[in-house]
Scaffold this motif. Structure first.
Motif, short mmCIF file in Angstrom:
data_model
loop_
_atom_site.label_atom_id
_atom_site.label_comp_id
_atom_site.label_asym_id
_atom_site.label_seq_id
_atom_site.Cartn_x
_atom_site.Cartn_y
_atom_site.Cartn_z
N TYR A 113 13.64 34.56 54.83
CA TYR A 113 13.15 33.62 55.86
C TYR A 113 14.12 32.46 55.95
CZ TYR A 113 10.48 29.34 57.08
OH TYR A 113 10.09 28.12 57.58
N GLU A 153 8.98 20.94 65.98
CA GLU A 153 9.50 19.87 65.12
C GLU A 153 10.42 18.94 65.92
OE1 GLU A 153 12.32 21.29 62.21
OE2 GLU A 153 12.25 19.46 61.04
N GLN A 238 6.29 24.67 58.74
CA GLN A 238 7.51 25.22 58.14
C GLN A 238 7.20 26.00 56.86
OE1 GLN A 238 11.08 23.04 58.63
NE2 GLN A 238 12.06 23.86 56.80
N GLN A 267 16.48 20.95 53.10
CA GLN A 267 15.19 21.52 53.47
C GLN A 267 14.28 21.77 52.26
OE1 GLN A 267 14.27 22.09 56.84
NE2 GLN A 267 16.11 20.82 57.01
N1 TRP Z 1 13.58 22.22 59.70
C1 TRP Z 1 14.76 23.00 59.89
C2 TRP Z 1 15.77 22.20 60.72
O1 TRP Z 1 15.52 21.18 61.25
C3 TRP Z 1 14.47 24.32 60.57
C4 TRP Z 1 13.83 25.32 59.65
C5 TRP Z 1 12.55 25.83 59.78
C6 TRP Z 1 14.38 25.93 58.50
N2 TRP Z 1 12.30 26.73 58.81
C7 TRP Z 1 13.39 26.83 58.00
C8 TRP Z 1 15.64 25.85 57.87
C9 TRP Z 1 13.64 27.60 56.87
C10 TRP Z 1 15.86 26.62 56.74
C11 TRP Z 1 14.87 27.50 56.24
O2 TRP Z 1 16.89 22.64 60.84
#
Ligand code: TRP
Length: 424
Positions: A113, A153, A238, A267
């Protein structure tokens, strides 16, 4: 973890941040001497020219360093050399990778993922890194992959209309597809699109929301009283793709297929939270593999910004733009004059062109030779830049060719909830 149910809110936050310390030998983590480096999902900066101190970050976050033993094990089990991003320490930290390898050894399933927040149409070279590595993981381990595009987001955090954010997710999906993911093994989804169609995903979100207090998200993410409630509950969104039950169409309603998340280390807070709630939801904790940040052209103090066109090379740049940007902006670790450079040599630790080569020049011998000759002063910065420009022009040019063939229809077919080529 509040398993004992007696901790005050303060304790819960503290325990949550140290969630993984049971697998760490050093219990006394000194958080305070790392105040110079800021690393969270919205901000990455360091006061040192070398950038973030990643060893300290591992201690602070309570993750584990990727060591030679782990790399050797990956090579032994897969029968092929580790990816250069692993060999060179760009993917440098992990949580429970050995568990994932145990599964692989026993021919048990897991899935990958990863994700991206679609904040602009143009993705840059830094955005490419986790995806290139994810592609390698997928091909090497032959596992399903889900990619979350967090248009919600970006809508919550940026000055964007909801429809615009959704459109950016579609455009970013095309770039991600152009990297070459196998359509039979990959599901890409936008939150605005998928979550409303998936009761199972929604249920995991709400279960997560029930298990995390406002105090905890304040502690982990720094939210304040005037942040909108959308932001405060977003981490549950997330977190949810870390659970196989969020994708019943892929995993045939199985709740127990473990997840491995490749991502940049910023992250990690989301997944510390996820790992904390997972056991209380009856799920396995996701494993993680973390990368360092790709430096801005101006130097390693900051992460690149999609809103500053000169801080980075974009996948939409022309050959000429690439050349100009590298020549004009790539921070040099060379001497101020040719004489000084020949005498003292160049400093690879801060030289951005050299750093970029470590990300994109695959040939180890050649990279080692460049390092040696640049450090000794024999090679000038101009040579490094020329080499880098050629490599970037090729990568970006090839990407643009493949991107052209990714129509809306192709993108929709990757984004359609469906069964993949795996049986559960
Ligand atoms: N929040 C991350 C961003 O702004 C996007 C994201 C969602 C993500 N799920 C993830 C990144 C899982 C890495 C793994 O880029």
């Amino acid at each position: 973890m509040s398993e004992n149910g007696t901790g005050t809110a303060e304790n819960e936050i503290e325990n949550m941040n140290l969630e993984d310390n049971h697998d760490k030998p050093s219990e006394n983590v000194d958080v305070d001497n790392n105040l110079d480096d800021v690393v969270n999902p919205w901000n990455v900066s360091s006061s040192s020219a070398k950038g973030v101190d990643y060893d300290k970050l591992i201690k602070r976050f309570g993750s584990s360093k990727i060591d030679d033993v782990l790399i050797a094990r990956i090579e032994k089990l897969t029968g092929k050399p580790a990816h250069h991003l692993l060999r060179r320490g760009i993917f440098f930290s992990h949580r429970e990778m050995h568990h994932i390898l145990d599964l692989y050894e026993k021919k048990k399933p897991f899935y990958l993922y990863t994700g991206r927040g679609p904040s602009s149409t143009a993705m840059h070279m830094g955005h490419l890194i986790p995806f290139l590595f994810t592609k390698w993981l997928q091909e090497t381990f032959d596992v399903p992959l889900v990619i979350q595009l967090t248009d919600d987001e970006k809508y919550l955090w940026k000055d964007l209309q909801a429809e615009e954010a959704k459109q950016l997710a579609l455009e970013n999906a095309k770039d991600i597809i152009a990297i070459g993911f196998d359509i039979n093994k990959t599901f890409i989804f936008s939150d605005f699109n998928y979550i409303g169609q998936s009761p199972a995903f929604y249920m995991n979100m709400v279960k997560t929301q029930k298990l995390v207090t406002f105090n905890q998200v304040k502690g982990i993410f720094g939210f304040g009283d005037s942040d909108c409630i959308g932001k405060i509950s977003f981490p549950a969104i997330q977190a949810s793709p870390s659970f196989s039950s969020s994708f019943p169409q892929i995993f045939n309603n199985r709740k127990d297929v473990p997840c491995l998340i490749p991502c940049a280390i910023d992250q990690d807070p989301y997944f510390r939270m996820t790992r904390d709630v997972a056991p209380r939801m009856g799920y396995q904790k996701p494993a993680l593999i973390h990368s360092t940040f790709f430096p801005a052209l101006q130097g390693a103090q900051t992460k690149m910004s999609a809103s500053d066109p000169n801080s980075s090379i974009f996948l939409t740049d022309t050959n000429k733009q690439i050349k100009t940007k590298v020549n004009k902006y790539a921070f040099s670790g060379g001497g101020d004059t040719v004489e000084e450079h020949k005498e003292k040599g160049g400093n690879c630790d801060v030289d951005v062109s050299y750093q970029y080569l470590t990300f994109f020049l695959e040939d180890d011998d050649r990279l080692a030779q460049i390092k040696k000759d640049y450090s000794s002063g024999e090679l000038l910065t101009g040579y490094l830049k020329k080499e880098l420009v050629e490599i970037l022009q090729k990568i970006v040019g090839d990407h643009q060719q493949r991107r052209k063939n990714v129509t809306d229809e192709v993108a929709y077919s990757y984004m359609k909830p469906r069964k993949l080529d795996f049986n559960y």
